[in-house]
Design a protein around this motif. Structure first.
Motif, PDB file in Angstrom:
ATOM      1  N   LEU A   4     -18.212 -33.739  16.390  1.00  0.00           N
ATOM      2  CA  LEU A   4     -19.425 -34.501  16.084  1.00  0.00           C
ATOM      3  C   LEU A   4     -20.188 -33.987  14.865  1.00  0.00           C
ATOM      4  N   GLY A   5     -19.591 -33.045  14.140  1.00  0.00           N
ATOM      5  CA  GLY A   5     -20.259 -32.526  12.944  1.00  0.00           C
ATOM      6  C   GLY A   5     -21.459 -31.659  13.271  1.00  0.00           C
ATOM      7  N   LYS A   6     -21.423 -30.988  14.417  1.00  0.00           N
ATOM      8  CA  LYS A   6     -22.532 -30.137  14.836  1.00  0.00           C
ATOM      9  C   LYS A   6     -22.017 -28.730  15.161  1.00  0.00           C
ATOM     10  N   GLU A   7     -21.208 -28.219  14.247  1.00  0.00           N
ATOM     11  CA  GLU A   7     -20.572 -26.921  14.467  1.00  0.00           C
ATOM     12  C   GLU A   7     -21.589 -25.796  14.626  1.00  0.00           C
ATOM     13  N   LYS A   8     -22.607 -25.771  13.767  1.00  0.00           N
ATOM     14  CA  LYS A   8     -23.589 -24.688  13.818  1.00  0.00           C
ATOM     15  C   LYS A   8     -24.405 -24.731  15.108  1.00  0.00           C
ATOM     16  N   GLU A   9     -24.810 -25.946  15.488  1.00  0.00           N
ATOM     17  CA  GLU A   9     -25.591 -26.087  16.721  1.00  0.00           C
ATOM     18  C   GLU A   9     -24.762 -25.658  17.940  1.00  0.00           C
ATOM     19  N   ALA A  10     -23.478 -26.027  17.911  1.00  0.00           N
ATOM     20  CA  ALA A  10     -22.596 -25.686  19.031  1.00  0.00           C
ATOM     21  C   ALA A  10     -22.382 -24.186  19.122  1.00  0.00           C
ATOM     22  N   GLU A  11     -22.153 -23.548  18.000  1.00  0.00           N
ATOM     23  CA  GLU A  11     -21.935 -22.096  17.996  1.00  0.00           C
ATOM     24  C   GLU A  11     -23.194 -21.369  18.454  1.00  0.00           C
ATOM     25  N   ALA A  12     -24.354 -21.837  17.995  1.00  0.00           N
ATOM     26  CA  ALA A  12     -25.621 -21.209  18.392  1.00  0.00           C
ATOM     27  C   ALA A  12     -25.859 -21.360  19.896  1.00  0.00           C
ATOM     28  N   LYS A  13     -25.558 -22.535  20.436  1.00  0.00           N
ATOM     29  CA  LYS A  13     -25.757 -22.756  21.872  1.00  0.00           C
ATOM     30  C   LYS A  13     -24.805 -21.884  22.684  1.00  0.00           C
ATOM     31  N   TYR A  14     -23.539 -21.799  22.242  1.00  0.00           N
ATOM     32  CA  TYR A  14     -22.587 -20.965  22.975  1.00  0.00           C
ATOM     33  C   TYR A  14     -23.036 -19.505  22.961  1.00  0.00           C
TER      34      TYR A  14
END
Length: 348
Positions: free
Chosen positions: A177-187
């Motif tokens: 979904l083009g939200k790599e940074k948000e996903a990494e931060a949440k993980y």
């Protein structure tokens, strides 16, 4: 001098080559043994169970997606990407208020149920991708979608038994979904919280004995010793009655078999979706024979439930830290005296 410089460049080139070789062989992001992904040469390559995918540059990020499993909604919601969903199946099982509001406004469409998908409707909506768990009986439906140029992505997040590996699927959705940074931060946030909670649990003075799940008909489906339930109980510093078992699936037992193992049990968790202990007895009078029923504490996963929708199976798939926090609060209330349970609920 020239020979020295040439030799130096040769050594640097060899080192660089070795580094490149090392990177090219280890640049997979491993979510688990089942699922990995990597980006190379403009291609997003994914291994998911028995399926592999190669998305070329321009195919991702997806702008229009359909979810055929309610559990995947938790990942989308954590990324704040609900507006990319154009269709869901069995919407009555989705807990998210935002997704439900988008359904009411018509921005998200109902595309069927777990019994039958509306394939023609899905095709007419022209989504970039359809996400689902693979179910063999739907092979014909999947093939029709593929024949009409729709990408069907099969994911195995429901099979993951290590809590943080299930959480890690948010990284893959970030790629989609083009939200790599948000996903990494949440993980990283969930991982940090989870590990800190595990350390906190180790400070407890007692290690209570725990029973899980319940009977359906004449069978008690007891979580195996390597299931997610068993792993949560272990990480919360409690002793699950089947902790020495090596199975990643449910074990089928009779009431008598479970009764024989229930001596000393202080807590009973994941006890279905009952509303009271009295109602439990209506379902199965044998429960009254268990000491934990009469003297212990019983908890269900109905803390965030609305009709058929249960957030434990939605946001709980991502927020392993909050699930663990619930278990620690249950088993060791002195460690989290101010915390109110999120997904769990005590039966009276």
């Amino acid at each position: 001098m020239k020979q020295t410089i040439l030799l130096l460049f040769t050594v640097i080139a060899l080192i660089s080559c070795k580094r490149e070789q090392k990177n090219s062989s280890s640049d997979w992001t491993h979510l688990s043994n089942r699922t990995q992904f990597k980006e190379h040469d403009g291609i997003l390559e994914i291994k998911s169970g028995n399926f592999t995918y190669n998305f070329k540059s321009g195919q991702t990020p997806f702008k229009k997606i359909i979810l055929l499993n309610a559990s995947m909604a938790g990942y989308i919601s954590e990324l704040g990407a609900e507006n990319l969903i154009v269709g869901v199946s069995s919407p009555e099982y989705i807990y998210s208020d935002k997704i439900q509001n988008l359904l009411k406004s018509g921005k998200i469409q109902n595309v069927g149920s777990e019994q039958k998908y509306d394939v023609e409707k899905i095709i007419s909506m022209k989504p970039d991708a359809v996400f689902t768990n693979y179910i063999a009986s739907f092979d014909n439906a999947y093939q029709l979608l593929k024949n009409n140029g729709i990408q069907v992505v099969f994911l195995d997040e429901y099979m993951e038994q290590l809590p943080l590996e299930k959480t890690a699927y948010i990284k893959l959705f970030g790629e989609f979904l083009g939200k790599e940074k948000e996903a990494e931060a949440k993980y990283e946030e969930v991982e940090k919280n989870y590990n800190q909670l595990k350390q906190l649990a180790l400070k407890a003075k007692d290690k209570p004995v725990v029973l899980a799940n319940e009977m359906y008909g004449d069978v008690w489906y007891l979580p195996g010793g390597k299931t997610s339930v068993a792993n949560y109980i272990t990480d919360a510093n409690a002793s699950y009655i089947m902790k020495d078992n090596k199975e990643e699936k449910s074990l089928t037992m009779s009431f008598e078999e479970v009764y024989a193992k229930s001596a000393g049990v202080q807590y009973w968790v994941n006890a279905g979706n009952h509303v009271s202990k009295k109602e439990m007895l209506v379902t199965n009078p044998f429960y009254a024979k268990l000491d934990v029923f009469n003297k212990g504490k019983i908890y269900t996963v109905a803390g965030k439930e609305k009709q058929k929708a249960n957030d434990f199976f939605e946001s709980g798939a991502v927020r392993a830290d909050l699930v663990l926090k619930d278990y620690i609060r249950i088993f060791h209330p002195e460690l989290l005296p101010e915390y109110q349970l999120t997904y769990m609920k005590e039966l009276q």
